[in-house]
Write a protein that holds these residues in place. Structure first.
Motif, PDB file in Angstrom:
ATOM      1  N   SER A   1       0.786  -1.255  -0.127  1.00 54.61           N
ATOM      2  CA  SER A   1       0.085  -0.082   0.111  1.00 54.61           C
ATOM      3  C   SER A   1       0.760   1.296   0.011  1.00 54.61           C
ATOM      4  O   SER A   1       0.364   2.276  -0.493  1.00 54.61           O
ATOM      5  CB  SER A   1      -1.013   0.018   1.326  1.00 54.61           C
ATOM      6  N   VAL A   2       2.124   1.125   0.485  1.00 55.73           N
ATOM      7  CA  VAL A   2       2.962   2.526   0.433  1.00 55.73           C
ATOM      8  C   VAL A   2       4.024   2.562  -0.599  1.00 55.73           C
ATOM      9  O   VAL A   2       4.784   3.329  -0.711  1.00 55.73           O
ATOM     10  CB  VAL A   2       3.548   2.660   1.904  1.00 55.73           C
ATOM     11  N   ILE A   3       3.986   1.582  -1.490  1.00 55.12           N
ATOM     12  CA  ILE A   3       4.899   1.498  -2.606  1.00 55.12           C
ATOM     13  C   ILE A   3       4.791   2.772  -3.363  1.00 55.12           C
ATOM     14  O   ILE A   3       5.616   3.351  -3.922  1.00 55.12           O
ATOM     15  CB  ILE A   3       4.766   0.170  -3.274  1.00 55.12           C
ATOM     16  N   PRO A   4       3.502   3.147  -3.560  1.00 58.14           N
ATOM     17  CA  PRO A   4       3.388   4.519  -4.615  1.00 58.14           C
ATOM     18  C   PRO A   4       3.930   5.690  -3.828  1.00 58.14           C
ATOM     19  O   PRO A   4       4.632   6.672  -4.283  1.00 58.14           O
ATOM     20  CB  PRO A   4       1.974   4.699  -4.726  1.00 58.14           C
ATOM     21  N   GLN A   5       3.860   5.669  -2.436  1.00 57.53           N
ATOM     22  CA  GLN A   5       4.310   6.748  -1.726  1.00 57.53           C
ATOM     23  C   GLN A   5       6.090   6.852  -1.576  1.00 57.53           C
ATOM     24  O   GLN A   5       6.559   7.763  -1.764  1.00 57.53           O
ATOM     25  CB  GLN A   5       4.024   6.721  -0.224  1.00 57.53           C
ATOM     26  N   ILE A   6       6.425   5.660  -1.429  1.00 59.28           N
ATOM     27  CA  ILE A   6       7.890   5.495  -1.607  1.00 59.28           C
ATOM     28  C   ILE A   6       8.540   5.867  -2.894  1.00 59.28           C
ATOM     29  O   ILE A   6       9.490   6.696  -2.984  1.00 59.28           O
ATOM     30  CB  ILE A   6       8.360   4.129  -1.258  1.00 59.28           C
ATOM     31  N   PHE A   7       7.802   5.488  -4.117  1.00 58.35           N
ATOM     32  CA  PHE A   7       8.161   5.919  -5.325  1.00 58.35           C
ATOM     33  C   PHE A   7       8.095   7.491  -5.406  1.00 58.35           C
ATOM     34  O   PHE A   7       9.170   8.188  -6.122  1.00 58.35           O
ATOM     35  CB  PHE A   7       7.255   5.062  -6.344  1.00 58.35           C
ATOM     36  N   GLY A   8       6.962   8.007  -4.992  1.00 62.62           N
ATOM     37  CA  GLY A   8       6.806   9.652  -5.173  1.00 62.62           C
ATOM     38  C   GLY A   8       7.751  10.244  -4.299  1.00 62.62           C
ATOM     39  O   GLY A   8       8.456  11.221  -4.763  1.00 62.62           O
ATOM     40  N   ASP A   9       8.384   9.855  -2.944  1.00 66.63           N
ATOM     41  CA  ASP A   9       9.209  10.342  -2.146  1.00 66.63           C
ATOM     42  C   ASP A   9      10.634  10.390  -2.799  1.00 66.63           C
ATOM     43  O   ASP A   9      11.377  11.416  -2.855  1.00 66.63           O
ATOM     44  CB  ASP A   9       9.228   9.713  -0.682  1.00 66.63           C
ATOM     45  N   ARG A  10      10.927   9.122  -3.700  1.00 70.60           N
ATOM     46  CA  ARG A  10      12.473   9.089  -4.211  1.00 70.60           C
ATOM     47  C   ARG A  10      12.234  10.459  -5.474  1.00 70.60           C
ATOM     48  O   ARG A  10      13.513  10.911  -5.565  1.00 70.60           O
ATOM     49  CB  ARG A  10      12.225   7.603  -4.890  1.00 70.60           C
ATOM     50  N   LEU A  11      11.230  10.633  -6.244  1.00 68.54           N
ATOM     51  CA  LEU A  11      11.375  11.320  -7.103  1.00 68.54           C
ATOM     52  C   LEU A  11      11.180  12.611  -6.541  1.00 68.54           C
ATOM     53  O   LEU A  11      12.071  13.841  -7.155  1.00 68.54           O
ATOM     54  CB  LEU A  11      10.171  11.315  -7.815  1.00 68.54           C
ATOM     55  N   PHE A  12      10.693  13.070  -5.427  1.00 69.93           N
ATOM     56  CA  PHE A  12      10.482  14.404  -4.917  1.00 69.93           C
ATOM     57  C   PHE A  12      11.622  14.706  -4.239  1.00 69.93           C
ATOM     58  O   PHE A  12      12.227  16.196  -4.367  1.00 69.93           O
ATOM     59  CB  PHE A  12       9.355  14.467  -3.841  1.00 69.93           C
ATOM     60  N   PHE A  13      12.300  13.988  -3.641  1.00 68.34           N
ATOM     61  CA  PHE A  13      13.765  14.316  -2.703  1.00 68.34           C
ATOM     62  C   PHE A  13      14.820  14.052  -3.744  1.00 68.34           C
ATOM     63  O   PHE A  13      16.006  13.844  -3.199  1.00 68.34           O
ATOM     64  CB  PHE A  13      13.850  13.652  -1.505  1.00 68.34           C
ATOM     65  N   LYS A  14      14.595  13.463  -4.799  1.00 64.96           N
ATOM     66  CA  LYS A  14      15.734  13.500  -5.867  1.00 64.96           C
ATOM     67  C   LYS A  14      16.697  12.177  -5.463  1.00 64.96           C
ATOM     68  O   LYS A  14      17.867  12.256  -5.490  1.00 64.96           O
ATOM     69  CB  LYS A  14      16.313  14.874  -6.256  1.00 64.96           C
ATOM     70  N   GLU A  15      16.184  11.221  -4.967  1.00 64.88           N
ATOM     71  CA  GLU A  15      16.946  10.153  -4.593  1.00 64.88           C
ATOM     72  C   GLU A  15      16.782   9.020  -5.557  1.00 64.88           C
ATOM     73  O   GLU A  15      15.969   9.101  -6.480  1.00 64.88           O
ATOM     74  CB  GLU A  15      16.085   9.417  -3.367  1.00 64.88           C
ATOM     75  N   PRO A  16      17.852   7.985  -5.684  1.00 67.02           N
ATOM     76  CA  PRO A  16      17.976   7.010  -6.837  1.00 67.02           C
ATOM     77  C   PRO A  16      16.705   6.049  -6.683  1.00 67.02           C
ATOM     78  O   PRO A  16      16.107   5.728  -5.581  1.00 67.02           O
ATOM     79  CB  PRO A  16      19.308   6.469  -6.502  1.00 67.02           C
ATOM     80  N   LEU A  17      16.165   5.639  -8.010  1.00 65.42           N
ATOM     81  CA  LEU A  17      15.199   4.759  -8.010  1.00 65.42           C
ATOM     82  C   LEU A  17      15.823   3.229  -8.128  1.00 65.42           C
ATOM     83  O   LEU A  17      15.033   2.310  -7.843  1.00 65.42           O
ATOM     84  CB  LEU A  17      14.338   5.071  -9.358  1.00 65.42           C
ATOM     85  N   ARG A  18      17.062   3.133  -8.436  1.00 63.80           N
ATOM     86  CA  ARG A  18      17.801   1.951  -8.374  1.00 63.80           C
ATOM     87  C   ARG A  18      18.817   1.725  -7.405  1.00 63.80           C
ATOM     88  O   ARG A  18      19.715   2.916  -7.585  1.00 63.80           O
ATOM     89  CB  ARG A  18      18.217   1.484  -9.901  1.00 63.80           C
ATOM     90  N   PRO A  19      18.896   0.894  -6.541  1.00 59.96           N
ATOM     91  CA  PRO A  19      17.690  -0.122  -6.360  1.00 59.96           C
ATOM     92  C   PRO A  19      16.569   0.543  -5.375  1.00 59.96           C
ATOM     93  O   PRO A  19      16.798   1.476  -5.044  1.00 59.96           O
ATOM     94  CB  PRO A  19      18.565  -1.162  -5.415  1.00 59.96           C
ATOM     95  N   PHE A  20      15.495  -0.343  -5.499  1.00 63.45           N
ATOM     96  CA  PHE A  20      14.318   0.345  -5.056  1.00 63.45           C
ATOM     97  C   PHE A  20      14.106  -0.090  -3.548  1.00 63.45           C
ATOM     98  O   PHE A  20      14.680   0.086  -2.824  1.00 63.45           O
ATOM     99  CB  PHE A  20      13.058  -0.230  -6.006  1.00 63.45           C
ATOM    100  N   ILE A  21      13.198  -1.136  -3.353  1.00 61.73           N
ATOM    101  CA  ILE A  21      13.017  -1.879  -2.050  1.00 61.73           C
ATOM    102  C   ILE A  21      13.037  -3.220  -2.283  1.00 61.73           C
ATOM    103  O   ILE A  21      12.061  -3.907  -2.754  1.00 61.73           O
ATOM    104  CB  ILE A  21      11.758  -1.130  -1.395  1.00 61.73           C
ATOM    105  N   VAL A  22      13.733  -3.882  -1.240  1.00 58.99           N
ATOM    106  CA  VAL A  22      13.825  -5.337  -1.295  1.00 58.99           C
ATOM    107  C   VAL A  22      13.761  -5.837  -2.761  1.00 58.99           C
ATOM    108  O   VAL A  22      14.908  -5.817  -3.386  1.00 58.99           O
ATOM    109  CB  VAL A  22      12.669  -5.594  -0.376  1.00 58.99           C
ATOM    110  N   ASP A  23      12.722  -6.727  -2.756  1.00 58.10           N
ATOM    111  CA  ASP A  23      12.819  -7.358  -4.563  1.00 58.10           C
ATOM    112  C   ASP A  23      11.966  -6.756  -5.283  1.00 58.10           C
ATOM    113  O   ASP A  23      11.497  -7.259  -6.122  1.00 58.10           O
ATOM    114  CB  ASP A  23      12.500  -9.129  -4.027  1.00 58.10           C
TER     115      ASP A  23
END
Length: 540
Positions: free
Chosen positions: A128-150
């Motif tokens: 349920s929080v994967i979209p939030q993690i995705f959005g936060d990574r883009l907002f704070f200019k954090e890398p998308l790779r690697p993402f989370i766990v598997d």
């Protein structure tokens, strides 16, 4: 606040079509919902290009939208009025407040966005929080790779992440906790099932009062409570699929090309919300092509629209964070590891190791899972524990429908009890039944692992269509019988999903939130009755 931000372009689009005196209620409702999705999708790409561009876009769209609303209101007060999207929006707000009040009633000590994972069933995963993690990574200019766990960033389509990004700059500006803002935004996104069910009930022949009652009954199914607040974007996807189905299955006498463009947009946005709706999209094709296609010349407009929406995301999956087929291989071939093989190659390898008897046994098991869980506990709420009842509804499709399953046995009684308040569309009803059954058949056949047809792994359009159609039928049987069935349905829901049985303290303020939601729902019933009486007085 999130509703005012995300809803601003939707309200502007609705008002604009009102000023054009557009009489097609489908357009008045579908266009704003499509606009919401498009704005969220564009916001995602704006942030992907650069966070500054994304923030400028997130601030500009709501501001310009509300300016447009004010200008349209001054331009034509006669046309800009409550209607079209007004009633289903009121119901959605009422249900949303009631759901959030129930969710946050106990003080569990979890973050706002994590509460739903513990409140009702058990320790649910992080989906349920994967979209939030995705959005936060883009907002704070954090890398998308690697993402989370598997998980890869390309595993989960970006629509809800984009909707979250459209409100995140505002949350930061007003110092609203991101987790709370995301939970409210996610719940609002899932509640798009309400206008979708509203249009579905309309197409099935119900007047406004009965549509409102039908949505209240559907909203009191535990499945919709849980999946509206545990905000993986599956109900969001289901809403767009149902809108797509109604646009292509209901013939429109005017503006068919425009309707096809809207249909294509709904199909594309459904896929961009969650890939699980693929079963419903594939199953819908033969009904459209063979029976109810509005004209071959209109098809390209819708197809091109859908492709234009989907292609950028496909390119992201293929080139930015490949391979982009992780979940396809997981569900269709049982391969959970990420590798470079294509889907066809993986399927060939998986099925070559199966004997026919093993394959057939797996399909039988998949069918049996749909009817899993205890049905006797629906009638025995006083001696059966709450937690198993909730778990059964979470995992098993027909068990999740509960007492509404009686509709399939009472359908003949509904046919003999029609009155002047409804005009049943029997052709559409049987089409919806066929579409649902074909979706289930594809699901049973295509899911690789035996027993993998658990409710949360399929298309939620099945539940949205099935529950709405069942309630429509139950509202047409003799009143005394309908009162008994639906009365017990509400008792079961109240006894199963509302209580909190743990040791945490309760938050008294949430009773106020729940009360406001109930008052808004009561107001919706009153407004619907007034509109129906006015409609009848005009002799329409």
């Amino acid at each position: 606040m999130t509703a005012a931000i995300v809803g601003a372009p939707a309200v502007a689009a609705h008002f604009w079509f009102r000023t054009r005196s557009d009489a097609d209620e489908r357009v008045l409702i579908v266009v704003p919902i499509v606009v919401v999705g498009l704005v969220g999708y564009l916001t995602f790409w704006a942030f992907f290009v650069h966070p500054v561009l994304g923030q400028l876009f997130s601030f500009a769209v709501p501001l310009t939208s509300w300016i447009a609303v004010v200008r349209l209101g001054r331009k034509s007060r006669e046309h800009v009025r409550l209607g079209g999207l007004g009633l289903p929006a009121l119901i959605a707000v009422g249900l949303g407040l009631f759901y959030l009040g129930v969710l946050y009633l106990p003080k569990l000590g979890h973050a706002y966005a994590d509460q739903a994972a513990y409140r009702f069933v058990h320790d649910l995963p992080i989906d349920s929080v994967i979209p939030q993690i995705f959005g936060d990574r883009l907002f704070f200019k954090e890398p998308l790779r690697p993402f989370i766990v598997d998980w890869l960033s390309s595993d989960r389509p970006p629509l809800q992440a984009g909707l979250y990004l459209s409100v995140l700059p505002w949350l930061q500006l007003f110092h609203v906790p991101r987790q709370l803002g995301y939970e409210c935004l996610g719940t609002q996104a899932q509640l798009l099932w309400v206008p979708a069910a509203w249009l579905l009930a309309r197409a099935l022949g119900l007047n406004r009062t009965r549509r409102t009652v039908a949505l209240l009954v559907v909203g009191s199914v535990g499945f919709f409570l849980l999946n509206s607040v545990y905000v993986w974007p599956k109900l969001l996807a289901a809403a767009y699929v149902v809108l797509f189905a109604l646009l292509i299955l209901e013939r429109s006498p005017h503006h068919e090309r425009r309707v096809m463009i809207l249909a294509g947009a709904c199909a594309g946005l459904a896929w961009l919300a969650h890939g699980g709706v693929a079963f419903s999209l594939i199953a819908l094709a033969p009904f459209w092509i063979a029976k109810l296609c509005p004209g071959w010349r209109r098809i390209p407009a819708g197809a091109i629209t859908g492709l234009l929406l989907v292609i950028p995301w496909v390119l992201f999956q293929r080139f930015y964070d490949p391979p982009g087929n992780h979940l396809l291989k997981w569900h269709l071939a049982g391969v959970t590891a990420i590798d470079d093989r294509g889907v066809v190659e993986t399927l060939r390898a998986a099925y070559s190791a199966l004997s026919f008897d093993t394959w057939l046994a797996g399909k039988r098991y998949n069918l049996a899972v749909l009817f899993g869980g205890s049905f006797t506990e629906i009638f025995n709420i006083f001696t059966t524990p709450i937690k198993p009842r909730r778990i059964h509804e979470f995992f098993y499709l027909f068990r999740a429908m509960g007492l509404l399953n009686l509709a399939w046995f009472l359908w003949p009684a509904a046919r003999s009890a029609r009155n002047g308040t409804t005009r049943p569309n029997l052709s559409l009803r049987w089409t919806l039944v066929g579409w649902t059954l074909l979706t289930l058949a594809l699901w049973i056949l295509l899911m690789f692992e035996p027993g993998s047809t658990l409710l949360h792994q399929g298309s939620y359009a099945v539940m949205l269509v099935g529950c709405t159609l069942a309630v429509v039928i139950l509202l047409e049987i003799p009143f005394w019988l309908s009162a008994i069935v639906l009365g017990w349905h509400f008792v079961y829901f109240s006894a199963t999903w509302l209580p909190y049985t743990g040791s945490a303290k309760l938050n008294p303020g949430e009773f106020v939130v729940m009360g406001i939601g109930i008052l808004l729902l009561a107001a919706a019933v009153k407004v619907a009755r007034q509109l129906d009486r006015k409609h009848e007085a005009l002799g329409a």
